[in-house]
Design a protein around this motif. Structure first.
Motif, mmCIF file in Angstrom:
data_model
loop_
_atom_site.group_PDB
_atom_site.id
_atom_site.type_symbol
_atom_site.label_atom_id
_atom_site.label_comp_id
_atom_site.label_asym_id
_atom_site.label_seq_id
_atom_site.Cartn_x
_atom_site.Cartn_y
_atom_site.Cartn_z
ATOM 1 N N VAL A 160 -18.407 97.693 -90.181
ATOM 2 C CA VAL A 160 -19.368 96.599 -90.370
ATOM 3 C C VAL A 160 -20.770 96.970 -89.877
ATOM 4 C CG1 VAL A 160 -17.554 94.869 -90.231
ATOM 5 C CG2 VAL A 160 -18.769 95.521 -88.146
ATOM 6 N N LEU A 161 -20.956 98.203 -89.464
ATOM 7 C CA LEU A 161 -22.287 98.642 -89.058
ATOM 8 C C LEU A 161 -23.196 98.755 -90.277
ATOM 9 C CD1 LEU A 161 -21.455 101.568 -86.571
ATOM 10 C CD2 LEU A 161 -22.345 99.307 -85.979
ATOM 11 N N PRO A 162 -24.513 98.707 -90.081
ATOM 12 C CA PRO A 162 -25.424 98.984 -91.198
ATOM 13 C C PRO A 162 -25.132 100.361 -91.799
ATOM 14 C CG PRO A 162 -26.616 98.094 -89.317
ATOM 15 C CD PRO A 162 -25.227 98.361 -88.841
ATOM 16 N N VAL A 163 -25.308 100.476 -93.095
ATOM 17 C CA VAL A 163 -24.963 101.712 -93.797
ATOM 18 C C VAL A 163 -25.643 102.923 -93.163
ATOM 19 C CG1 VAL A 163 -25.099 102.924 -96.005
ATOM 20 C CG2 VAL A 163 -24.572 100.482 -95.950
ATOM 21 N N ALA A 164 -26.881 102.768 -92.731
ATOM 22 C CA ALA A 164 -27.619 103.897 -92.165
ATOM 23 C C ALA A 164 -26.972 104.447 -90.898
ATOM 24 C CB ALA A 164 -29.058 103.471 -91.865
ATOM 25 N N GLU A 165 -26.236 103.608 -90.169
ATOM 26 C CA GLU A 165 -25.583 104.039 -88.935
ATOM 27 C C GLU A 165 -24.121 104.428 -89.154
ATOM 28 O OE1 GLU A 165 -26.001 101.133 -85.843
ATOM 29 O OE2 GLU A 165 -27.900 100.410 -86.655
ATOM 30 N N ARG A 166 -23.525 103.891 -90.192
ATOM 31 C CA ARG A 166 -22.073 103.976 -90.350
ATOM 32 C C ARG A 166 -21.574 105.405 -90.517
ATOM 33 N NH1 ARG A 166 -20.532 100.639 -95.278
ATOM 34 N NH2 ARG A 166 -21.843 99.134 -94.141
ATOM 35 N N THR A 167 -22.278 106.213 -91.292
ATOM 36 C CA THR A 167 -21.783 107.554 -91.620
ATOM 37 C C THR A 167 -21.566 108.405 -90.381
ATOM 38 O OG1 THR A 167 -22.890 107.481 -93.775
ATOM 39 C CG2 THR A 167 -22.254 109.643 -92.931
ATOM 40 N N ALA A 168 -22.525 108.389 -89.456
ATOM 41 C CA ALA A 168 -22.411 109.213 -88.251
ATOM 42 C C ALA A 168 -21.236 108.779 -87.393
ATOM 43 C CB ALA A 168 -23.711 109.145 -87.448
ATOM 44 N N TRP A 169 -21.020 107.471 -87.294
ATOM 45 C CA TRP A 169 -19.914 106.975 -86.483
ATOM 46 C C TRP A 169 -18.571 107.235 -87.146
ATOM 47 C CZ3 TRP A 169 -20.114 105.718 -81.526
ATOM 48 C CH2 TRP A 169 -21.351 105.387 -80.977
ATOM 49 N N GLN A 170 -18.514 107.152 -88.463
ATOM 50 C CA GLN A 170 -17.269 107.473 -89.157
ATOM 51 C C GLN A 170 -16.913 108.940 -88.968
ATOM 52 O OE1 GLN A 170 -18.371 106.058 -93.066
ATOM 53 N NE2 GLN A 170 -17.185 104.154 -92.842
ATOM 54 N N ALA A 171 -17.918 109.799 -89.021
ATOM 55 C CA ALA A 171 -17.676 111.231 -88.795
ATOM 56 C C ALA A 171 -17.212 111.472 -87.367
ATOM 57 C CB ALA A 171 -18.946 112.023 -89.092
ATOM 58 N N TYR A 172 -17.778 110.724 -86.431
ATOM 59 C CA TYR A 172 -17.369 110.866 -85.029
ATOM 60 C C TYR A 172 -15.902 110.480 -84.850
ATOM 61 C CZ TYR A 172 -17.263 110.349 -79.970
ATOM 62 O OH TYR A 172 -16.914 110.463 -78.645
ATOM 63 N N LEU A 173 -15.512 109.341 -85.419
ATOM 64 C CA LEU A 173 -14.122 108.909 -85.305
ATOM 65 C C LEU A 173 -13.169 109.914 -85.943
ATOM 66 C CD1 LEU A 173 -14.211 105.059 -85.995
ATOM 67 C CD2 LEU A 173 -13.766 106.210 -83.829
ATOM 68 N N ALA A 174 -13.556 110.438 -87.079
ATOM 69 C CA ALA A 174 -12.711 111.423 -87.752
ATOM 70 C C ALA A 174 -12.556 112.676 -86.899
ATOM 71 C CB ALA A 174 -13.307 111.767 -89.119
ATOM 72 N N ARG A 175 -13.643 113.099 -86.275
ATOM 73 C CA ARG A 175 -13.593 114.282 -85.397
ATOM 74 C C ARG A 175 -12.669 114.040 -84.214
ATOM 75 N NH1 ARG A 175 -18.682 114.721 -84.683
ATOM 76 N NH2 ARG A 175 -19.017 114.014 -82.546
ATOM 77 N N SER A 176 -12.761 112.857 -83.632
ATOM 78 C CA SER A 176 -11.915 112.522 -82.495
ATOM 79 C C SER A 176 -10.442 112.494 -82.890
ATOM 80 C CB SER A 176 -12.332 111.161 -81.922
ATOM 81 O OG SER A 176 -11.433 110.735 -80.919
ATOM 82 N N GLU A 177 -10.141 111.848 -84.011
ATOM 83 C CA GLU A 177 -8.751 111.741 -84.447
ATOM 84 C C GLU A 177 -8.164 113.111 -84.779
ATOM 85 O OE1 GLU A 177 -8.987 109.008 -87.665
ATOM 86 O OE2 GLU A 177 -9.477 107.290 -86.384
ATOM 87 N N ALA A 178 -8.967 113.953 -85.431
ATOM 88 C CA ALA A 178 -8.484 115.289 -85.789
ATOM 89 C C ALA A 178 -8.231 116.131 -84.546
ATOM 90 C CB ALA A 178 -9.501 115.977 -86.699
ATOM 91 N N GLN A 179 -9.117 116.026 -83.563
ATOM 92 C CA GLN A 179 -8.939 116.816 -82.345
ATOM 93 C C GLN A 179 -7.748 116.331 -81.528
ATOM 94 O OE1 GLN A 179 -10.905 119.724 -81.323
ATOM 95 N NE2 GLN A 179 -8.903 119.768 -80.310
ATOM 96 N N ARG A 180 -7.556 115.027 -81.475
ATOM 97 C CA ARG A 180 -6.399 114.492 -80.750
ATOM 98 C C ARG A 180 -5.102 114.981 -81.395
ATOM 99 N NH1 ARG A 180 -3.462 109.282 -80.072
ATOM 100 N NH2 ARG A 180 -3.164 108.962 -77.831
ATOM 101 N N ALA A 181 -5.057 114.965 -82.717
ATOM 102 C CA ALA A 181 -3.864 115.448 -83.415
ATOM 103 C C ALA A 181 -3.652 116.938 -83.157
ATOM 104 C CB ALA A 181 -4.003 115.185 -84.915
ATOM 105 N N ALA A 182 -4.735 117.701 -83.144
ATOM 106 C CA ALA A 182 -4.619 119.142 -82.894
ATOM 107 C C ALA A 182 -4.145 119.415 -81.468
ATOM 108 C CB ALA A 182 -5.967 119.813 -83.141
ATOM 109 N N ASP A 183 -4.646 118.660 -80.510
ATOM 110 C CA ASP A 183 -4.219 118.838 -79.121
ATOM 111 C C ASP A 183 -2.725 118.578 -78.975
ATOM 112 O OD1 ASP A 183 -6.842 119.340 -78.551
ATOM 113 O OD2 ASP A 183 -7.200 117.523 -77.386
ATOM 114 N N ARG A 184 -2.271 117.486 -79.562
ATOM 115 C CA ARG A 184 -0.863 117.130 -79.446
ATOM 116 C C ARG A 184 0.020 118.118 -80.203
ATOM 117 N NH1 ARG A 184 -0.165 110.855 -78.179
ATOM 118 N NH2 ARG A 184 1.873 111.704 -77.657
#
Length: 431
Positions: free
Chosen positions: A39-63
Motif C-alpha cells: 500500500v506504499l506509494p508506487v515510487a517507494e514500493r519497488t525498493a521495499w519489495q526488493a528488500y523483502l525479497a532479499r531478506s526472504e531469499a537469504q533466510r531460506a539460504a541460511d536455513r
C-alpha cells in the motif's frame, strides 16, 4: 537558556499532571510485511519489495545451509553456550595482543559461527569451542519468561536472532576481526579480512531503503523488524560504516568499492536520524528506541518497552551527530533541539534507589540530588512513562510491579556526557 529550552520548560509546567496506576496498554509493534509494503506509494514500493525479497531469499539460504549440514547426522550437536559475549571479544587491548593465541582462538571461533548471510548471533562467548557441523549458528536467545501473546515470544524457538545487531553483535565481531587481521598483513590474515568484509556486506544488505537497520536480519518479524536505536545499535552500525569508508580502525584493507558503499550507507543513516527525530510543535526533540520501518513513528519492543522517546538512546544519537565533520544546518538544528529537550527534562531533588528488600527500587525525594532522566517519555506530552511486563503503561514508576521496578533501568544519568560535550561543540557551530 535557549528559546527552545524555555518553550519546553513552559510546556512541561503547563501540562496537566495526572497520576494513575495504569494510563494505557502498550501495543505490539507492526512487522515489516508484504501487505504493508503493497500500500506504499508506487515510487517507494519497488525498493521495499526488493528488500523483502532479499531478506526472504537469504533466510531460506541460511536455513538450507544448516539443513544440508545435518543430513546424515544421527544426532544434532546441542546449541552453543550462551552468556556475556562482549567480555570475550575485547576491543581495548594493545595492538600486539590481537596477534596472540588467545585472540586467534576467539577469531577462529568467530569464523566458524558466522552465518551464511555474513552476520553473527548475540549473547555468545567467543572464547569457547568452534562450531561443529550441524550445530546451530547462535545460542538460544529465547526469553524464558515469554508466554503466549508476549511480544518477545519467538516465532520459531529454534531460529531466533540468527544474525543481529542487538547487544553489539556483528559490530563487535567485525571490529575484532579487523584488529586480528592487522597483525597478519600477509596471507595468514586473509581469512580474517574476508570474514570482516562479509560482515560489512551483511550490514549493507540489511540496511532498509530509508537508511535504518532492523534488529535482526534476515527479518524475524515482530518488533525485531523496526528501526532499532535500542542499545545504540543503529548509531554504532553507522559509526562502523564511517570508519570503514575512511579505512579507520584497521579497516584500511577494504576494497575501494566497498568503502564507497559504506560511505553511502552512513550518509543514508544520518538522513534517517534526522527524519525520525520527533518534533513537538515543529521543534526537534528526541528519538524512540524503535521506530516503525515504514511510518518512522515510535514503536514498541518488549512488553514493557512502550512506543516512547528514549533519553539514553537519544543522548547517544546526539553524540554521534556531534562527531560528524562539517555538520549541515539540519544536523546542527537536530543537535540543538535534542540537547535543549534533554536539559528541560532533567529531574532534580530525586534519586532512584533501592529502599529495602520489600519495597525494592523506588524514585524518592532527596534534596540536591540529580539530574536524572527517565528512560522513556511520551512523544506528545514529554511526560515520563513506564511499562510493566503485563503491557500496562504507567505515569509513576513506583506503580510498577516489584519485578519490573527492580529489573530495568527506569531512571539514569545517560545524557550527562553528551550535555558536557555539547558545550564545546556549540561554540564551533553557532549557525
Amino acid at each position: 537558556m535557549s528559546v527552545s529550552s524555555r518553550f519546553l520548560l513552559l510546556a512541561l509546567a503547563l501540562a496537566p499532571v495526572a497520576f494513575a496506576a495504569r494510563i494505557g496498554t502498550i501495543p505490539p509493534a507492526d512487522a515489516l510485511t508484504a501487505e504493508r509494503v503493497a500500500v506504499l506509494p508506487v515510487a517507494e514500493r519497488t525498493a521495499w519489495q526488493a528488500y523483502l525479497a532479499r531478506s526472504e531469499a537469504q533466510r531460506a539460504a541460511d536455513r538450507a545451509a544448516l539443513a544440508a549440514e545435518r543430513q546424515g547426522l544421527v544426532t544434532w550437536p546441542t546449541p552453543p553456550e550462551g552468556g556475556h559475549g562482549e567480555a570475550s571479544m575485547p576491543l581495548d587491548k594493545p595492538a600486539a595482543w590481537y596477534g596472540s593465541e588467545a585472540a586467534l582462538l576467539v577469531a577462529r571461533n568467530m569464523l566458524s559461527y558466522q552465518t551464511p548471510a555474513g552476520g553473527w548471533g548475540k549473547n555468545q562467548p567467543r572464547d569457547r569451542a568452534p562450531r561443529q557441523r550441524g550445530q546451530a549458528y547462535v545460542a538460544d536467545n529465547s526469553s524464558k519468561r515469554a508466554r503466549p501473546g508476549d511480544f518477545d515470544l519467538a516465532q520459531d524457538a529454534q531460529w531466533s536472532y540468527v544474525g543481529t545487531i542487538d547487544n553489539d553483535a556483528t559490530i563487535t565481531e567485525i571490529r575484532f576481526l579487523a584488529r586480528v587481521a592487522a597483525q597478519f598483513p600477509g596471507e595468514a590474515g586473509g581469512v580474517y579480512r574476508q570474514a570482516a568484509e562479509r560482515g560489512l556486506r551483511y550490514l549493507l544488505a540489511a540496511q532498509f531503503p530509508n537508511g535504518g537497520w532492523p534488529q535482526v536480519w534476515p527479518l524475524q518479524g515482530g518488533y525485531h523488524d523496526a528501526i532499532t536505536l535500542n542499545d545504540n545499535a543503529l548509531v554504532e552500525v553507522a559509526e562502523l560504516m564511517g570508519e570503514a569508508a575512511h579505512g579507520e580502525k584497521d579497516l584500511d584493507f577494504l576494497p575501494a568499492g566497498l568503502k564507497a558503499q559504506t560511505a553511502a550507507a552512513e550518509a543514508s543513516a544520518v538522513q534517517l536520524l534526522l527524519a525520525t527525530q520527533i518534533r513537538v510543535d515543529g521543534r526537534p526533540t528526541l528519538w524512540a528506541q524503535q521506530h516503525d520501518a515504514l511510518t518512522l513513528a515510535p514503536a514498541s519492543a518488549r512488553n514493557y518497552e512502550p512506543p516512547a522517546l528514549s533519553s539514553g538512546e537519544s543522548a547517544r544519537a546526539l553524540a554521534y551527530l556531534m562527531s560528524l565533520p562539517n555538520p549541515s544546518p539540519a544536523v546542527v538544528e537536530a543537535v540543538k533541539g535534542g540537547v535543549a529537550t534533554l536539559k528541560a527534562l532533567a529531574a532534580r531533588d530525586r534519586t532512584w534507589v533501592k529502599v529495602d528488600e520489600a519495597q525494592g527500587k523506588r524514585l524518592v525525594a532527596q534534596p540536591g540530588a540529580g539530574p536524572l532522566w527517565a528512560r522513556y517519555y511520551d512523544a506528545r506530552t514529554l511526560k515520563p512513562v513506564f511499562g510493566d511486563r503485563d503491557k500496562s503503561l504507567h505515569d509513576d514508576v513506583n506503580d510498577l510491579s516489584l519485578e519490573r521496578r527492580n529489573g530495568y533501568a527506569w531512571w539514569g544519568t545517560w545524557p550527562l556526557k553528551t550535555l558536557q560535550a555539547y558545550e564545546s561543540w556549540a561554540l564551533k557551530h553557532s549557525f
